[in-house]
Scaffold this motif. Structure first.
Motif: not given
Length: 133
Positions: A77-78, A109-117
């Motif tokens: 979804l990013s 957590g991966s979506y937090v880490a890659n900046g998407t959230i």
């Protein structure tokens, strides 16, 4: 409008992976034990509250996201261009990431880490500002 959600901007953290102290040797008697993600209290609180924030209780979130973005919830979804997506769709997308954690450890957590959230929460904040004008 989205203040309860955007209050978490910059406060969410990716998961910290935990592993058992006494790892097995891979034998039938002592199998390997997989690690698991642990989130800090703020991130866990946010994930829990998304069930309240998402419109319509999150019903049919996968269909709503697909109609708005052309992306299946099982896709990354990013990749979505959120610059033209309304706030409710962004809430559905974040909710999808939270729900995905139940099936894929560490997904949120991966979506937090890659900046998407962070990008999505920033977009919601922008929409709040536009709403005030």
């Amino acid at each position: 409008m989205y203040e309860q959600v955007t209050a978490y901007l910059g406060k969410l953290k990716p998961a910290h992976w935990k592993y058992p102290e006494n790892q097995g040797d891979g034998s039938h008697e002592h199998p390997y034990i997989a690690g698991w993600p642990e989130y800090d209290e703020t991130t866990k609180e946010f994930m829990k509250k998304m069930y309240e924030f998402v419109p319509n209780g999150g019903q049919n979130y996968d269909e709503v996201i697909y109609k708005a973005t052309g992306l299946d919830c099982h896709e990354d979804l990013s990749k979505a261009d959120i610059s033209k997506i309304d706030g409710d769709i962004i809430l559905y997308m974040i909710f999808s990431m939270v729900r995905g954690e139940r099936f894929s450890d560490g997904l949120f957590g991966s979506y937090v880490a890659n900046g998407t959230i962070g990008k999505m929460l920033t977009r919601l904040k922008e929409l709040d500002v536009q709403h005030l004008i």
